[in-house]
Design a protein around this motif. Structure first.
Motif, mmCIF file in Angstrom:
data_model
loop_
_atom_site.group_PDB
_atom_site.id
_atom_site.type_symbol
_atom_site.label_atom_id
_atom_site.label_comp_id
_atom_site.label_asym_id
_atom_site.label_seq_id
_atom_site.Cartn_x
_atom_site.Cartn_y
_atom_site.Cartn_z
ATOM 1 N N ALA A 409 0.835 -1.199 0.000
ATOM 2 C CA ALA A 409 0.000 0.000 0.000
ATOM 3 C C ALA A 409 0.868 1.247 0.000
ATOM 4 C CB ALA A 409 -0.921 0.004 1.216
ATOM 5 N N VAL A 410 0.569 2.177 -0.898
ATOM 6 C CA VAL A 410 1.251 3.466 -0.949
ATOM 7 C C VAL A 410 0.322 4.491 -0.321
ATOM 8 C CG1 VAL A 410 2.465 5.104 -2.422
ATOM 9 C CG2 VAL A 410 2.366 2.693 -3.067
ATOM 10 N N PHE A 411 0.321 4.505 1.008
ATOM 11 C CA PHE A 411 -0.579 5.374 1.745
ATOM 12 C C PHE A 411 0.205 6.488 2.416
ATOM 13 C CE2 PHE A 411 -4.646 2.723 2.602
ATOM 14 C CZ PHE A 411 -4.723 2.424 1.256
ATOM 15 N N ASN A 412 1.113 7.108 1.687
ATOM 16 C CA ASN A 412 1.921 8.164 2.283
ATOM 17 C C ASN A 412 1.086 9.358 2.698
ATOM 18 O OD1 ASN A 412 4.247 6.671 1.823
ATOM 19 N ND2 ASN A 412 4.539 7.528 -0.216
ATOM 20 N N ASP A 413 -0.054 9.554 2.060
ATOM 21 C CA ASP A 413 -0.868 10.731 2.336
ATOM 22 C C ASP A 413 -1.873 10.502 3.465
ATOM 23 O OD1 ASP A 413 0.516 11.866 0.295
ATOM 24 O OD2 ASP A 413 -1.081 11.676 -1.186
ATOM 25 N N VAL A 414 -1.904 9.292 3.999
ATOM 26 C CA VAL A 414 -2.772 8.975 5.133
ATOM 27 C C VAL A 414 -1.930 8.263 6.182
ATOM 28 C CG1 VAL A 414 -4.826 7.736 5.914
ATOM 29 C CG2 VAL A 414 -4.774 8.742 3.626
ATOM 30 N N ALA A 415 -2.068 8.624 7.433
ATOM 31 C CA ALA A 415 -1.256 8.046 8.514
ATOM 32 C C ALA A 415 -1.819 6.683 8.911
ATOM 33 C CB ALA A 415 -1.214 8.995 9.704
ATOM 34 N N ILE A 416 -1.465 5.658 8.129
ATOM 35 C CA ILE A 416 -1.895 4.285 8.412
ATOM 36 C C ILE A 416 -0.730 3.547 9.059
ATOM 37 C CG2 ILE A 416 -2.728 2.121 7.432
ATOM 38 C CD1 ILE A 416 -4.713 4.357 7.133
ATOM 39 N N THR A 417 -0.940 2.979 10.235
ATOM 40 C CA THR A 417 0.115 2.199 10.876
ATOM 41 C C THR A 417 0.200 0.832 10.212
ATOM 42 O OG1 THR A 417 -1.422 1.352 12.539
ATOM 43 C CG2 THR A 417 -0.211 3.375 13.075
ATOM 44 N N ALA A 418 1.418 0.299 10.129
ATOM 45 C CA ALA A 418 1.635 -0.984 9.467
ATOM 46 C C ALA A 418 0.868 -2.108 10.151
ATOM 47 C CB ALA A 418 3.136 -1.306 9.451
ATOM 48 N N GLU A 419 0.684 -2.000 11.470
ATOM 49 C CA GLU A 419 0.006 -3.062 12.201
ATOM 50 C C GLU A 419 -1.433 -3.267 11.736
ATOM 51 O OE1 GLU A 419 1.671 -0.593 13.545
ATOM 52 O OE2 GLU A 419 3.418 -1.586 14.435
ATOM 53 N N GLN A 420 -2.047 -2.207 11.170
ATOM 54 C CA GLN A 420 -3.444 -2.346 10.753
ATOM 55 C C GLN A 420 -3.626 -3.364 9.631
ATOM 56 O OE1 GLN A 420 -6.065 1.167 10.558
ATOM 57 N NE2 GLN A 420 -4.260 2.408 11.067
ATOM 58 N N TRP A 421 -2.568 -3.588 8.824
ATOM 59 C CA TRP A 421 -2.718 -4.524 7.712
ATOM 60 C C TRP A 421 -2.614 -5.979 8.154
ATOM 61 C CZ3 TRP A 421 -4.848 -2.769 3.582
ATOM 62 C CH2 TRP A 421 -4.644 -1.454 3.176
ATOM 63 N N GLY A 422 -2.161 -6.214 9.375
ATOM 64 C CA GLY A 422 -2.108 -7.590 9.878
ATOM 65 C C GLY A 422 -1.316 -8.515 8.972
ATOM 66 N N GLU A 423 -1.868 -9.697 8.718
ATOM 67 C CA GLU A 423 -1.158 -10.684 7.907
ATOM 68 C C GLU A 423 -1.003 -10.243 6.453
ATOM 69 O OE1 GLU A 423 -3.433 -14.256 7.979
ATOM 70 O OE2 GLU A 423 -5.261 -13.333 7.198
ATOM 71 N N PHE A 424 -1.802 -9.273 6.000
ATOM 72 C CA PHE A 424 -1.697 -8.782 4.631
ATOM 73 C C PHE A 424 -0.532 -7.816 4.435
ATOM 74 C CE2 PHE A 424 -6.168 -10.107 4.236
ATOM 75 C CZ PHE A 424 -6.142 -10.671 2.972
ATOM 76 N N GLY A 425 0.056 -7.330 5.528
ATOM 77 C CA GLY A 425 1.118 -6.342 5.422
ATOM 78 C C GLY A 425 2.377 -6.901 4.786
ATOM 79 N N GLN A 426 3.235 -6.002 4.323
ATOM 80 C CA GLN A 426 4.468 -6.414 3.661
ATOM 81 C C GLN A 426 5.380 -7.203 4.578
ATOM 82 O OE1 GLN A 426 5.945 -5.911 0.278
ATOM 83 N NE2 GLN A 426 3.738 -6.137 0.170
ATOM 84 N N GLU A 427 5.323 -6.969 5.867
ATOM 85 C CA GLU A 427 6.144 -7.717 6.811
ATOM 86 C C GLU A 427 5.407 -8.914 7.397
ATOM 87 O OE1 GLU A 427 9.274 -6.970 7.094
ATOM 88 O OE2 GLU A 427 8.962 -5.273 5.740
ATOM 89 N N GLY A 428 4.163 -9.118 7.000
ATOM 90 C CA GLY A 428 3.398 -10.229 7.525
ATOM 91 C C GLY A 428 3.595 -11.513 6.734
ATOM 92 N N PRO A 429 3.045 -12.605 7.216
ATOM 93 C CA PRO A 429 3.212 -13.897 6.539
ATOM 94 C C PRO A 429 2.371 -14.031 5.283
ATOM 95 C CG PRO A 429 1.763 -14.165 8.420
ATOM 96 C CD PRO A 429 2.257 -12.735 8.456
ATOM 97 N N GLY A 430 1.410 -13.133 5.095
ATOM 98 C CA GLY A 430 0.496 -13.270 3.976
ATOM 99 C C GLY A 430 -0.714 -14.094 4.352
ATOM 100 N N ALA A 431 -1.770 -13.921 3.602
ATOM 101 C CA ALA A 431 -3.015 -14.643 3.868
ATOM 102 C C ALA A 431 -3.256 -15.693 2.788
ATOM 103 C CB ALA A 431 -4.197 -13.667 3.918
ATOM 104 N N ARG A 432 -4.069 -16.687 3.109
ATOM 105 C CA ARG A 432 -4.499 -17.695 2.143
ATOM 106 C C ARG A 432 -5.954 -17.412 1.788
ATOM 107 N NH1 ARG A 432 -4.188 -23.458 3.550
ATOM 108 N NH2 ARG A 432 -3.596 -23.779 1.382
ATOM 109 N N ILE A 433 -6.221 -17.289 0.502
ATOM 110 C CA ILE A 433 -7.592 -17.040 0.063
ATOM 111 C C ILE A 433 -7.983 -18.165 -0.888
ATOM 112 C CG2 ILE A 433 -9.150 -15.422 -1.070
ATOM 113 C CD1 ILE A 433 -7.319 -13.167 -0.330
ATOM 114 N N PRO A 434 -8.870 -19.067 -0.458
ATOM 115 C CA PRO A 434 -9.296 -20.161 -1.341
ATOM 116 C C PRO A 434 -9.994 -19.622 -2.586
ATOM 117 C CG PRO A 434 -9.868 -20.632 0.950
ATOM 118 C CD PRO A 434 -9.423 -19.190 0.895
ATOM 119 N N ALA A 435 -10.054 -20.471 -3.602
ATOM 120 C CA ALA A 435 -10.698 -20.099 -4.859
ATOM 121 C C ALA A 435 -12.143 -19.670 -4.609
ATOM 122 C CB ALA A 435 -10.656 -21.265 -5.828
#
Length: 848
Positions: A409-435
């Protein structure tokens, strides 16, 4: 007549017993087999040939063994043996007489290639792999004198050894090679040829470490011995084979001269392990993979089950096999990419054991994962002081589960903390989304910037195996500018009663405000009453800083020190200045041992002292400094939150227990480097510092390379350029560091440091040499041990140390700039540091 000389030929040499006698009648064998593939094809025979009786084309020669190595035939040097010449598709063979003479008559004019099989071990060292070139002209006899000598295995003696009998991969093998010239003459351009069978678990594959044997080779005077040490990384296939080998031979022109002395060395190799899986489409449902059911070209990745990180990627071969090597033991998830899927999800589990593992995987056709996303603001219009909410919906429209789905996410214009993205964040493990399924995430934050009344945010979604670069998407909302006012006072709390008293107003204090939406900067100065104001500044969050005379400091009194400016009544700010915390607090941090093993408990004794005559509260720790091992967790008690309270003159000691990581990554030590202050996150620049460290055995690596003065600026190692017998040291800091290890370059200018603690170091070299750019003297020691350093130096202003060699540098007694001497320790010093034993012996420091 025509006489041809090609390295071993001499037109002046004659048959030794009776030079005038006619050559004996040859014993000749004629064949019509095609030439060997390793020999270049000679020119085709002339289209017209004379009758046999009229042919005058011939070769007349003599074989001699150059016993006295004077390059010419002397009495008693005749050699007998088999001689063959090859031209066109015909090979002619004869045997030399007792006086070494031989002849071929009735030849077709053209080029021939001569080879020899001699008695008593004599050999002819060819100039070319195909043999020696002999040109026969029409109507003439070509005379040749063939010089034979003893094989290089008799002229040279070679030994090789490895520094260990067992290695744990990944590692470097230290190869020691010694060559001795056993003759009474110089042997030039000696090269090495290793691994002639091209095996995959061998050393000596001609990398830059072997440059001493490349190009020019090694020259040895009569009786001279030459020894070199080469550090080479173990090949990964040695782990699978369980052994690493070294097989080399040495000779001039070694690519086609193969009679040089051979060497052999080997060692056992253990280390990380592997997994093999076989892919197949079980069409006959017999729960096995038949020959016609294997699936080739299927791409698979392994994900770490704990972190979600991708650790390997492979593609199945024609036999359906996929082999992973260099894995740590543990559980992984296999993910297929492209048009194949496992018949059931249970096959995704891959368990790697210390003995390695195998598995059969049944596949089916399936559409790959296909991720699409939409993003929108909660409402279409905001005022600039409001917080905004962004909703992101991710849908898997493909046929397989989308693995490790993450949002960039390129949210430089909004103060979003990285923790809000949870597992979806760039430092997170990623999520699994079934078909066929979707996931929706919402994040909120204050507006930082907008332009022309519009606020825009961008994002992209990535997942394992995505075919192309992620597609970006965006959302937009309207923003209406609002403004607000700030009114404040600054005072010096001399009696520390936390309120402004007469005479405490801080006049002439510089006040700076940074922030707002859009961002702006404002500056003013307090009046005689310590008051200031900012009017009609853009709404938003501001950091307000104060610069007072006399070293007084306005500290933040919470870990959220920003001032929120909104429309309406002015924001009232009261800024209380006090003495710096570095004048008030002292901190000492001590680990209970100098050395730990992975998994050990570590007791950290933290002692805090209040030197002031007033209470200091909310003292917290911030320890994410300089890559230390442990952040401040809940186990740190009040040091995390709400903080420790210290009465006037009080000292408290808090003991924290942490564990050494089971798999320390990239470091050879555990360290605690912390700042302590009230509301430390906001006051980190004015914190009391405590530091200590301890060693972890095994956290070491290797540094190796060649140091040279590149006189001709060709960026290669030419003869005479390596710096011999020159002292080199690894320093912890370029300007003020201590010595970790020291060595002296060898005859090839090679340096080698082993068992060096992992980290970044700077090389220091004895004069009169210097590195042209200080950054080129930086050496990185990593757990992988990668990197061979070709280090260029230039003459510098440093004087030659007493007793040094003015032509080749010199060696001096090594003293750290701190005054701590490690002279004579050499590699031992590095070992002490690496294992923590020498932590206090060679300058272990604590900041108190």
């Amino acid at each position: 007549m025509t006489a041809v000389a090609a390295l071993v030929f001499s037109s002046s040499a004659l048959a030794q017993d009776d030079p005038a006698s006619a050559p004996p009648a040859p014993t000749e064998t004629t064949t019509t087999t095609p030439p060997p593939t390793s020999q270049p094809a000679p020119p085709p025979p002339a289209p017209e040939q004379k009758p046999q009786a009229e042919q005058k084309n011939s070769i007349s020669g003599v074989l001699y063994g150059d016993k006295n190595r004077n390059g010419e035939q002397d009495p008693g040097e005749a050699v007998q043996g088999e001689v063959s010449v090859f031209g066109g598709t015909t090979r002619h063979t004869t045997t030399s007489a007792a006086d070494g003479t031989f002849a071929f008559q009735g030849l077709t004019a053209g080029t021939y290639w001569a080879t020899y099989k001699l008695k008593d071990g004599w050999v002819v060292h060819h100039a070319k792999a195909a043999g020696d070139e002999v040109v026969v002209a029409d109507g003439t006899t070509t005379e040749v004198a063939v010089r034979a000598e003893r094989p290089y295995s008799e002229q040279l003696r070679a030994t090789a050894s490895l520094d260990r009998g067992n290695y744990e991969y990944p590692a470097y093998a230290k190869i020691k090679i010694s060559l001795t010239n056993t003759t009474d003459r110089t042997i030039s351009a000696i090269q090495a040829r290793c691994n002639r069978p091209n095996l995959r678990n061998t050393l000596g594959n001609g990398g830059p470490e072997w440059h001493v044997f490349n190009t020019h080779g090694v020259t040895l005077a009569a009786g001279e011995q030459y020894t070199v040490t080469i550090a080479e990384r173990l090949p990964e296939d040695a782990v699978t084979a369980g052994v690493v080998t070294l097989d080399c031979d040495f000779a001039p022109n070694v690519e086609w001269i193969t009679d040089g002395p051979p060497v052999h060395a080997e060692a056992k190799v253990s280390g990380r392990f592997g997994h093999t899986m076989v892919f197949g489409e079980d069409r006959n449902a017999d729960r096995s993979i038949d020959a016609d059911e294997v699936v080739s070209g299927a791409k698979v990745v392994l994900l770490d089950l704990r972190t979600g990180a991708q650790v390997a990627e492979r593609t199945s071969g024609s036999d359906g096999k996929v082999e992973f090597t260099g894995l740590n033991t543990g559980d992984y998830r296999a993910v297929l990419l492209g048009s194949w899927a496992f018949t059931d999800d249970s096959q995704q589990l891959v368990r790697v054991t210390a003995q390695g593992s195998t598995g059969t995987k049944f596949l089916k056709r399936a559409a790959p994962a296909s991720v699409v996303a939409t993003m929108k603001f909660e409402k279409p219009r905001y005022e600039s002081h409001e917080s905004v909410r962004v909703d992101l919906t991710i849908t898997n429209a493909g046929g397989q589960t989308a693995e490790r789905v993450r949002v960039h996410a390129v949210f430089n214009d909004v103060a979003i903390t990285a923790e809000q993205w949870g597992e979806f964040g760039q430092e997170g493990p990623g999520a699994r989304i079934p078909a066929g399924e979707s996931r929706t995430y919402s994040v909120t934050g204050a507006i930082r910037y907008f332009e022309d009344g519009k606020l825009t945010v961008w994002a992209s979604v990535e997942h394992v195996g995505m075919p192309d670069r992620p597609t970006g998407f965006s959302a937009e909302a309207e923003v209406v500018q609002t403004t607000g006012d700030v009114s404040g006072v600054v005072y010096v709390d001399r009696n520390h009663n936390r309120q402004q008293d007469p005479g405490e107003a801080a006049a002439e204090t510089v006040v700076e405000a940074n922030g707002g939406a859009p961002y702006d900067y404002f500056r003013t100065t307090t009046d005689a009453d310590g008051r200031y104001s900012f009017e009609n500044i853009p709404s938003g969050d501001y950091l307000i800083g104060y610069t007072l005379a006399g070293g007084w400091v306005v500290h933040a009194e919470s870990n959220a020190p920003q001032v929120r400016v909104r429309p309406g009544p002015p924001v009232q700010v009261s800024a209380r200045a006090e003495r710096p915390y570095t004048e008030v607090l002292e901190a000492a941090v001590v680990l209970d041992k100098p050395v730990y093993a992975a998994g050990d408990d570590v007791k950290i004794a933290i002692t805090l002292s209040n030197k002031a005559v007033h209470e200091v509260g909310n003292v917290q720790a911030a320890c994410n400094r300089d890559g230390n091992t442990w952040p401040v967790s809940a186990g740190w008690g009040d040091l995390r939150e709400p903080g420790v309270t210290l009465g006037p003159g009080e000292t408290k000691t808090i003991t924290v227990v942490e564990k050494v990581p089971a798999e320390p990554s990239g470091v050879n030590r555990v360290a605690v480097h912390c700042g302590f202050a009230p509301w430390v996150a906001a006051n980190l620049e004015d914190a009391a510092i405590g530091y200590d460290w301890a060693g972890i055995p095994g956290g070491v690596g290797t540094a190796r390379g060649t140091i040279l003065y590149d006189k001709n600026h060709n960026y290669w190692v030419d003869p005479g350029e390596p710096l011999q017998n020159t002292g080199v040291r690894l320093m912890t800091d370029r300007a003020y560091g201590g010595i970790v290890a020291e060595t002296v370059t060898d005859a090839d200018g090679s340096m080698f440091f082993e068992q060096v603690p992992l980290g970044t170091y700077w090389l220091e070299i004895d004069g009169p040499w210097q590195f042209p750019d200080p950054s080129t003297a930086m050496v990185e020691i990593t757990a992988r041990g990668d990197g061979f350093y070709l280090l260029y130096v230039e003459p510098g202003p440093s004087p030659v140390p007493p007793g040094g060699d003015s032509s080749q540098g010199g060696t001096r007694g090594a003293l750290a700039k701190t005054g701590v001497s490690v002279l004579g320790l050499g590699v031992v010093a590095a070992l002490l540091v690496a294992f923590g034993v020498g932590a206090r012996m060679i300058g272990r420091r604590r900041t108190t």
